[in-house]
Write a protein that holds these residues in place. Sequence first.
Motif, short mmCIF file in Angstrom:
data_model
loop_
_atom_site.label_atom_id
_atom_site.label_comp_id
_atom_site.label_asym_id
_atom_site.label_seq_id
_atom_site.Cartn_x
_atom_site.Cartn_y
_atom_site.Cartn_z
N MET A 1 0.83 -1.21 0.00
CA MET A 1 0.00 0.00 0.00
C MET A 1 0.87 1.26 0.00
SD MET A 1 -3.32 -0.24 -0.02
CE MET A 1 -4.77 -1.20 0.48
N HIS A 2 1.88 1.27 0.87
CA HIS A 2 2.72 2.46 1.01
C HIS A 2 3.42 2.78 -0.31
CE1 HIS A 2 5.41 4.96 3.80
NE2 HIS A 2 5.72 5.28 2.55
N THR A 3 3.99 1.74 -0.94
CA THR A 3 4.68 1.95 -2.22
C THR A 3 3.68 2.40 -3.28
OG1 THR A 3 6.26 0.24 -1.55
CG2 THR A 3 6.23 0.86 -3.89
N LEU B 1 1.02 4.17 -2.78
CA LEU B 1 0.67 5.58 -2.57
C LEU B 1 1.72 6.51 -3.17
CD1 LEU B 1 -0.83 5.82 1.05
CD2 LEU B 1 -2.04 5.86 -1.13
N HIS B 2 3.00 6.10 -3.13
CA HIS B 2 4.02 6.90 -3.82
C HIS B 2 3.71 6.98 -5.31
CE1 HIS B 2 7.00 7.84 -0.71
NE2 HIS B 2 6.79 6.63 -0.21
N LEU B 3 3.24 5.87 -5.88
CA LEU B 3 2.89 5.86 -7.31
C LEU B 3 1.69 6.77 -7.57
CD1 LEU B 3 3.33 2.07 -8.15
CD2 LEU B 3 5.01 3.92 -8.30
N LEU C 1 15.92 9.31 2.25
CA LEU C 1 15.27 9.53 0.96
C LEU C 1 14.76 8.22 0.39
CD1 LEU C 1 17.64 12.01 -0.93
CD2 LEU C 1 15.56 12.51 0.38
N LEU C 2 13.57 8.30 -0.17
CA LEU C 2 12.98 7.16 -0.87
C LEU C 2 13.03 7.49 -2.35
CD1 LEU C 2 9.97 6.27 -2.25
CD2 LEU C 2 11.40 4.56 -1.12
N GLU C 3 13.61 6.59 -3.13
CA GLU C 3 13.67 6.81 -4.57
C GLU C 3 13.04 5.64 -5.31
OE1 GLU C 3 17.54 6.68 -6.38
OE2 GLU C 3 16.83 7.72 -8.17
N PRO D 1 11.66 12.64 0.79
CA PRO D 1 11.99 12.14 2.12
C PRO D 1 10.85 11.26 2.63
CG PRO D 1 11.44 14.47 2.22
CD PRO D 1 11.41 14.08 0.78
N CYS D 2 11.17 10.09 3.18
CA CYS D 2 10.13 9.20 3.71
C CYS D 2 10.75 8.22 4.69
CB CYS D 2 9.43 8.44 2.58
SG CYS D 2 8.00 7.50 3.18
N GLY D 3 10.09 7.99 5.81
CA GLY D 3 10.61 7.09 6.84
C GLY D 3 9.91 5.75 6.89
N THR E 1 8.16 1.93 5.40
CA THR E 1 8.69 0.67 4.85
C THR E 1 8.13 0.48 3.45
OG1 THR E 1 6.91 -0.61 5.86
CG2 THR E 1 8.95 -0.41 7.11
N HIS E 2 9.02 0.14 2.51
CA HIS E 2 8.65 0.04 1.10
C HIS E 2 9.06 -1.31 0.53
CE1 HIS E 2 9.63 4.24 2.13
NE2 HIS E 2 8.53 4.53 1.47
N LEU E 3 8.53 -1.60 -0.67
CA LEU E 3 8.91 -2.80 -1.41
C LEU E 3 10.28 -2.58 -2.07
CD1 LEU E 3 5.48 -3.30 -3.19
CD2 LEU E 3 6.34 -4.61 -1.23
ZN ZN Z 1 7.32 6.13 1.69
#
Ligand code: ZN
Length: 232
Positions: free
Chosen positions: A100-102, A104-106, A187-189, A197-199, A201-203
């Motif tokens: 879900m978190h990943t 939402l970035h999309l 940083l989340l890329e 910037p994001c703290g 948990t991602h795929l």
């Molecule tokens: Zn994130």
Amino acid sequence: MTETLFRDDSYIRDCDATVTSVEEDAIILDRTVFYSMGGGQPGDVGTIAWSGNSTAVIDTRYGDAGAIRHIVKPGSPLPQVGSSVRATIDWDRRYTHMRMHTALHLLGAVLRYGVTGGNIGADRSRLDFDMEDTVDKESVSAAMQALVDADHPVRCRWISDEELEAQPELVRTMSVQPPKGAGRVRLLEIENVDLQPCGGTHLRSTGEVGRVNVAKVEKKGKRNRRVYIALD
Ligand SMILES: [Zn+2]
């Protein structure tokens, strides 16, 4: 301060740790795999086990001075301070939060408007956008699914304030501006898709999101569109 193993590797499901403090409703460890509630992502649930005993963790929250509190029901069996335990998260729930978190970035990459809020749940998740335009569910769903299917790599890295200051072009490309004065920023890329910037948990890559769609759009005021997503 609890060492946050989930920040370096969000795929770790369990770890050995030492109990540093015990409260009536919480266990604090020297290190943990439990994500602590923040950034719209719920705290993890799971179990803490030691020498034949086990207690259910029903939530995870930050305490004072960087301590992570594994919340337990009052009256639960509690380990002694200094004892060795094994901490294990409910992986299915966490992995759903990571998808879900990943995703939402999309969504934020597809709808390039300012984000004013958000929340992650196992059934559906949402972002609030500062926008007046209408959201076409079908075309946004299709654009998100294309980013999933392209299987873009996802990476996290730490960057210092000095490095950020030396790279104004990097800051300009970020969809959310980094906080200043924190010393360092995580940083989340998502390669070629998003940098911010994001703290959370991602795929490892967007392909793991699977099937995703815009489930609902709510108009929450003249300049607020609340967009819900769901996974199949
Ligand atoms: Zn994130």
